[in-house]
Scaffold this active site. Structure first.
Site, PDB file in Angstrom:
ATOM      1  CB  ALA A 167      -0.937   0.013   1.211  1.00  0.00           C
ATOM      2  N   GLY A 168       2.133   1.144   0.257  1.00  0.00           N
ATOM      3  CA  GLY A 168       2.972   2.337   0.363  1.00  0.00           C
ATOM      4  C   GLY A 168       3.063   3.108  -0.939  1.00  0.00           C
TER       5      GLY A 168
ATOM      6  NE  ARG B 166      13.924   6.565   0.467  1.00  0.00           N
ATOM      7  CZ  ARG B 166      14.419   5.650   1.306  1.00  0.00           C
ATOM      8  NH1 ARG B 166      13.699   5.276   2.359  1.00  0.00           N
ATOM      9  NH2 ARG B 166      15.605   5.121   1.093  1.00  0.00           N
TER      10      ARG B 166
ATOM     11  CE  LYS C 152       7.981   0.496  -1.886  1.00  0.00           C
ATOM     12  NZ  LYS C 152       8.417   0.834  -0.511  1.00  0.00           N
TER      13      LYS C 152
ATOM     14  CD  GLU D 187       8.639  -0.639  14.855  1.00  0.00           C
ATOM     15  OE1 GLU D 187       9.428  -0.064  14.069  1.00  0.00           O
ATOM     16  OE2 GLU D 187       8.133  -1.755  14.624  1.00  0.00           O
TER      17      GLU D 187
ATOM     18  CG  ASN E 158      10.238  -7.137  13.009  1.00  0.00           C
ATOM     19  OD1 ASN E 158      10.069  -8.196  12.401  1.00  0.00           O
ATOM     20  ND2 ASN E 158       9.259  -6.275  13.257  1.00  0.00           N
TER      21      ASN E 158
ATOM     22  CB  ALA F 123      26.533 -10.725 -45.501  1.00  0.00           C
TER      23      ALA F 123
END
Length: 451
Positions: A13-14, A18, A25, A159, A174, A367
């Site tokens: 979902a991102g 960047r 992405k 985190e 993680n 050729a």
């Protein structure tokens, strides 16, 4: 492996800001295949009952990419954290009772074996509530930390933003990947809050919530390379380089010679036989197989092609989709082959285009020869029989057939079929005017001098 049904939730979902791209992405290619489809292929080997891709920004692109694969989608309209994202898949998994793998679309190289290990650990004798996939990167940076004992029993997960200095000193990180029973996962997610530094609903919080219920979770480890994520084009290029390095090593271990390994680029499905020699600066697009003993010379590009045993390709050759080179055939420098078959020992050694054609065994294509396969509206085929000889600088205007053993004289523009063993000459008779060139030069020199 447990016999319980399996489902996979893949987070995609991102926004991927960047990447600075109009393409989502997870649809950027790695080794010739979108990252998300790498993951779907690995999951597919476990035969999941359901697979759900959680979409958000750019959902139309992702939905179009996964719909041919029988994959469900769920929308995360607002990006409120990984826990919130997983919760959006609950409706798509309504009525499902089994195990759930949580994966990430921008972490494409997780292997089927690792996924299997996660499920097996979930059903070990101590029956952990969840299984987390951990890794130890060279630079732990801002990854979330996993604090566990020597047996892998998790004490806590935190985190980086919320970690103490001592917790940040831990090197076990993680990856975000998790396995849990469906009934446990969604029940725990309803209790996750966003009371943290980022104000997000974290998926790892289910581990600590389970612990409060007296149920421990476990961590298993994998190498950092396997869980490398992609957030920028630079990271994608680095992951591509990593993948290529592993694939080159495997090709050589399986009996191929790579003269300059770092200059050879494979696709996800490239098949290379034994005693194949690959010279520098060769690129394999998707859909290529190369049989034993073939040689791919330098600066050649192959895509959607089948190269037979003992075939020689290049240098500077291009094989496009539908190219089939049978045993012992040869395609030389600056030859392009598209949707065409060269029979055994047939050869086109120089400066030739063979499109929508069949070239019989032992035929020789001179050729500069081209098959004129397109009239601006439709494509047509050229048939060249066994042992035929097509002279240099010929144009074969399809649809046309050159019979077996026929000879086409150099410089011909062939618009009609040529019978077997016939000679086709399509050019005016040669004439010579004695002394004409000398007179011409004298005349032109005089004109120039007069100016």
């Amino acid at each position: 492996m447990t016999t319980r049904p399996l489902a996979a939730i893949i987070l995609a979902a991102g926004k991927g800001t960047r990447m600075k791209s109009d393409r989502h992405k997870v649809l950027h290619p790695l080794a010739g295949r979108p990252m998300l489809l790498h993951l779907l292929a690995s999951v597919g080997e476990l035969s999941p009952e359901r697979t759900v891709v959680v979409t958000g920004a750019g959902r139309e692109q992702v939905e179009a990419a996964v719909s041919p694969h029988g994959v469900l989608t769920a929308l995360q309209a607002e990006q409120l954290g990984t826990g919130h994202a997983v919760a959006q898949a609950r409706e798509a998994l309504d009525g499902f009772s089994g195990d759930v793998l949580v994966l990430y679309g921008d972490v494409p190289l997780v292997t089927t074996d690792t996924m299997r290990r996660m499920i097996e650990r979930l059903h070990a004798d101590d029956a952990p509530a969840t299984v987390v996939l951990g890794f130890r990167p060279a630079d732990p940076g801002a990854y979330g930390r996993v604090i566990a004992d020597a047996s892998g029993r998790i004490d806590r997960m935190v985190e980086w933003k919320d970690a103490t200095p001592d917790e940040r000193a831990e090197t076990l990180c993680n990856s975000g990947l998790m396995a849990a029973r469906a009934e446990d996962l969604f029940a725990l997610l309803t209790r996750v809050t966003n009371d943290n530094a980022a104000g997000e609903f974290y998926l790892p919080d289910v581990v600590m919530l389970a612990a409060k219920d007296g149920r421990a979770s476990a961590v298993i480890e994998t190498g950092a390379d396997e869980v490398t994520g992609v957030n920028s084009r630079g990271e994608l290029a680095a992951l591509e380089g990593q993948w290529q390095q592993v694939r080159r090593a495997r090709a050589m271990a399986d009996g191929a010679t790579l003269v300059a390994p770092d200059t050879v680029w494979f696709s996800h499905d490239t098949v290379i036989g034994r005693d194949v020699t690959i010279e520098p600066n060769v690129v394999f697009g998707p859909g290529v197989s190369v049989a034993d003993g073939a040689t791919i010379h330098a600066f050649s590009h192959l895509e959607g092609a089948r190269v037979g045993e003992g075939v020689s390709v290049g240098p500077y050759a291009r094989l496009r989709p539908g190219a089939v080179l049978e045993r012992g055939s040869r395609v030389g420098n600056f030859v392009e082959v598209k949707n065409a078959t060269l029979g055994e020992r047939a050869k086109a050694n120089h400066l030739t285009y063979l499109g929508d054609a069949s070239v019989g065994p032992g035929a020789n294509i001179g050729a500069g020869t081209i098959t004129c396969n397109y009239d601006g509206f439709f494509k047509y085929r050229t048939q060249i029989g066994a042992g035929a000889f097509v002279g240099s600088n010929s144009a074969l205007v399809a649809p046309v057939t050159i019979g077996a053993g026929a000879i086409v004289g150099a410089g011909a523009v062939v618009t009609q079929d040529v019978e077997a063993d016939a000679l086709a000459l399509v050019r005016p008779p040669q004439t010579a005017r004695a002394g004409w060139a000398a007179r011409f030069r004298a005349t032109m020199a005089a004109r120039k001098a007069a100016k």
